[in-house]
Write an enzyme that holds these catalytic residues in place. Structure first.
Site, PDB file in Angstrom:
ATOM      1  N   ASP A 135       0.856  -1.185   0.000  1.00 51.12           N
ATOM      2  CA  ASP A 135       0.000   0.000   0.000  1.00 51.12           C
ATOM      3  C   ASP A 135       0.893   1.235   0.000  1.00 51.12           C
ATOM      4  OD1 ASP A 135       0.827  -0.176   2.696  1.00 51.12           O
ATOM      5  OD2 ASP A 135      -1.056   0.627   3.450  1.00 51.12           O
ATOM      6  N   TYR A 140       3.061   4.644   0.710  1.00 53.27           N
ATOM      7  CA  TYR A 140       3.712   5.245   1.877  1.00 53.27           C
ATOM      8  C   TYR A 140       2.698   6.153   2.572  1.00 53.27           C
ATOM      9  CZ  TYR A 140       8.267   3.997  -0.257  1.00 53.27           C
ATOM     10  OH  TYR A 140       9.341   3.341  -0.801  1.00 53.27           O
ATOM     11  N   PHE A 183       6.909   2.060  -4.052  1.00 50.40           N
ATOM     12  CA  PHE A 183       8.314   2.258  -3.657  1.00 50.40           C
ATOM     13  C   PHE A 183       8.859   3.651  -3.984  1.00 50.40           C
ATOM     14  CE2 PHE A 183       8.168  -2.442  -4.085  1.00 50.40           C
ATOM     15  CZ  PHE A 183       8.514  -2.764  -2.776  1.00 50.40           C
ATOM     16  N   HIS A 210      11.333  -9.126   0.652  1.00 52.91           N
ATOM     17  CA  HIS A 210      10.961  -7.711   0.532  1.00 52.91           C
ATOM     18  C   HIS A 210      12.164  -6.844   0.895  1.00 52.91           C
ATOM     19  CE1 HIS A 210       8.796  -3.943   1.235  1.00 52.91           C
ATOM     20  NE2 HIS A 210       7.819  -4.470   0.531  1.00 52.91           N
TER      21      HIS A 210
END
Length: 226
Positions: free
Chosen positions: A65, A67, A78, A187
């Site tokens: 989701d 930031y 990202f 991740h």
């Protein structure tokens, strides 16, 4: 509610916007905007789809989701806008790029150069309440973004799907792995950075693209202060 769905995506997932779940999702997000700060702004909710048209997708990178810090989320997973401090997960991505290719760590975290080369930077959930990670999880966005993933998977031309972390890997059943390449791994967040760093995912993505007949991605992010 959000900005308009771009034309290239309207043809393949536009029908989702007419379904009852999306109407409920729209009402939920608008109610949230009335009482809380919500990221990204309305006109950037579909920014990833705007930046990378359906027929130009070569790589799909799946985030969770947006930031949730002030000014951070702008619709590409990202990525942050120029002038916003690079978050930890993205710092680890840049560290890995430096290790793999020797690219210098850029002075910004704006990943639009990737998106313009066909890297769809898609979050599974497209909005979030300020300072509350996963606050819009389970409200309907996942159904919509699953439809996006399926649309790319059902497309004739092959693509590379990048699934980092357990959340993203759960989407594997949506992908036709007989025609597309899937790159799985840890991740890049600090919690799993030891497993991510050294995994060399970008070289693997480029090799897969070449095997599919595509040009590899230029992963360099230009400095903006020069």
């Amino acid at each position: 509610m959000p900005s308009m769905l771009p034309d290239s995506w309207q043809a393949v997932v536009g029908g989702e916007l007419d379904k009852p779940y999306f109407q409920q999702l729209t009402e939920f997000v608008e109610a949230e905007r009335g009482t809380h700060q919500v990221f990204p702004p309305r006109d950037e909710v579909f920014a990833a789809l705007e930046a990378t048209p359906f027929e130009e997708v070569k790589v799909l990178v799946l985030g969770q989701d947006p930031y949730h810090g002030e000014g951070q989320g702008h619709g590409l997973c990202f990525s942050v806008r120029p002038g916003v401090r690079t978050p930890p997960s993205l710092r680890n991505i840049f560290k890995e790029l430096k290790d793999e290719f020797g690219y210098p760590v850029p002075d910004n975290g704006y990943l639009m150069p990737w998106a313009r080369q066909g890297v769809l930077l898609l979050n599974a959930v497209l909005t979030v309440r300020q300072a509350e990670a996963n606050s819009h999880k389970g409200k309907g966005w996942e159904k919509f973004t699953d439809a996006v993933i399926r649309a790319v998977s059902e497309r004739e031309q092959p693509a590379v799907f990048v699934l980092w972390g357990n959340y993203a890997r759960k989407k594997l059943p949506l992908i036709d792995t007989s025609r597309h390449t899937v790159i799985e791994g840890a991740h890049p967040s600090p919690l799993s950075a030891k497993l991510f760093l050294g995994s060399k995912p970008f070289g693997r993505i480029d090799e897969a693209l070449k095997a599919q007949g595509h040009e590899p991605i230029d992963w360099r992010v230009p400095d903006l202060s020069r």
